[in-house]
Design a protein around this motif. Structure first.
Motif: not given
Length: 234
Positions: A81-85, A123-141
């Motif tokens: 699914l991650r590859h598909g997205f 392409i490994m799932q971890s490769e795709i995840w490494d390219k992301s920039k999840t704004d964790t702080l904004a989500r926690v706030l």
């Protein structure tokens, strides 16, 4: 007024961090990226059903690609699914032989693999995840902002926070994965026959998406909804 402003800020923060946009065009300025996001946030607040229907359509597209690749005996570590997205949000760029490169979505990739024009991307799932920039702080706030009572704050100690970090990428960097193909675009179109003869609006492989109903091409296209760059996936 405190209640009103607090409610408005909560709605804005939750919506801003929940909207996940396509990968921006490398030529896009920060203003264009901000403006595009603001428009999606506006529609998410004014008409959440519209944005939800688009999100459901994107999930269905990614899941459909997974089922298609399973029929081709491609295992989950090769296509998930991650590859598909990631493909549907403009993360994979096709470089045909002697042709101009263009973006391909998950359905078009499945078509190319099925017709043996292209091997399944390594392409490994971890490769795709490494390219992301999840704004964790904004989500926690955003998560903590609506909470007022001490009782709710106490309950938070028993709520696992993993779901905050387990979602798909909040925003993906302006870097895609280039896939090289040994045949030209013209060869693919000629082999497809009459179905590929209609002039395309986005990429030469538009005919693949038109073979059945899709949220992007049929629903958004019908209403003329277009919030991103013409070179990006719809």
């Amino acid at each position: 007024m405190d209640i009103i402003w607090s409610s408005l800020l909560t709605v804005f923060l939750c919506t801003w961090t929940a909207v996940c946009l396509n990968i921006p065009n490398p030529k896009d300025s920060q203003f264009h990226i901000f403006y595009r996001r603001a428009k999606w946030v506006f529609w998410a607040i004014v008409s959440p059903g519209l944005v939800l229907s688009v999100a459901i359509g994107q999930y269905a597209s990614a899941w459909r690609s997974v089922k298609h690749f399973r029929k081709l005996r491609i295992k989950e570590d090769r296509w998930s699914l991650r590859h598909g997205f990631y493909a549907d949000m403009g993360g994979m760029l096709l470089q045909p032989k002697d042709s101009t490169r263009f973006l391909v979505n998950s359905r078009q990739l499945a078509y190319l693999v099925e017709k043996q024009y292209l091997e399944c991307p390594q392409i490994m799932q971890s490769e795709i995840w490494d390219k992301s920039k999840t704004d964790t702080l904004a989500r926690v706030l955003s998560f903590f902002r609506p909470l007022r009572s001490n009782y709710l704050r106490v309950l938070l100690w028993f709520v696992p926070l993993e779901p905050l970090f387990a979602g798909r990428a909040h925003q993906v960097m302006c870097t895609g994965i280039v896939l090289s193909m040994e045949v030209s675009t013209a060869e693919v179109l000629l082999a497809a026959g009459d179905v590929a003869a209609t002039p395309y609006r986005h990429t030469p492989l538009d005919f693949v998406a038109k073979q059945s109903f899709t949220c992007s091409y049929d629903v958004m296209g019908f209403f003329g909804l277009r919030f991103d760059d013409r070179e990006r996936p719809l």
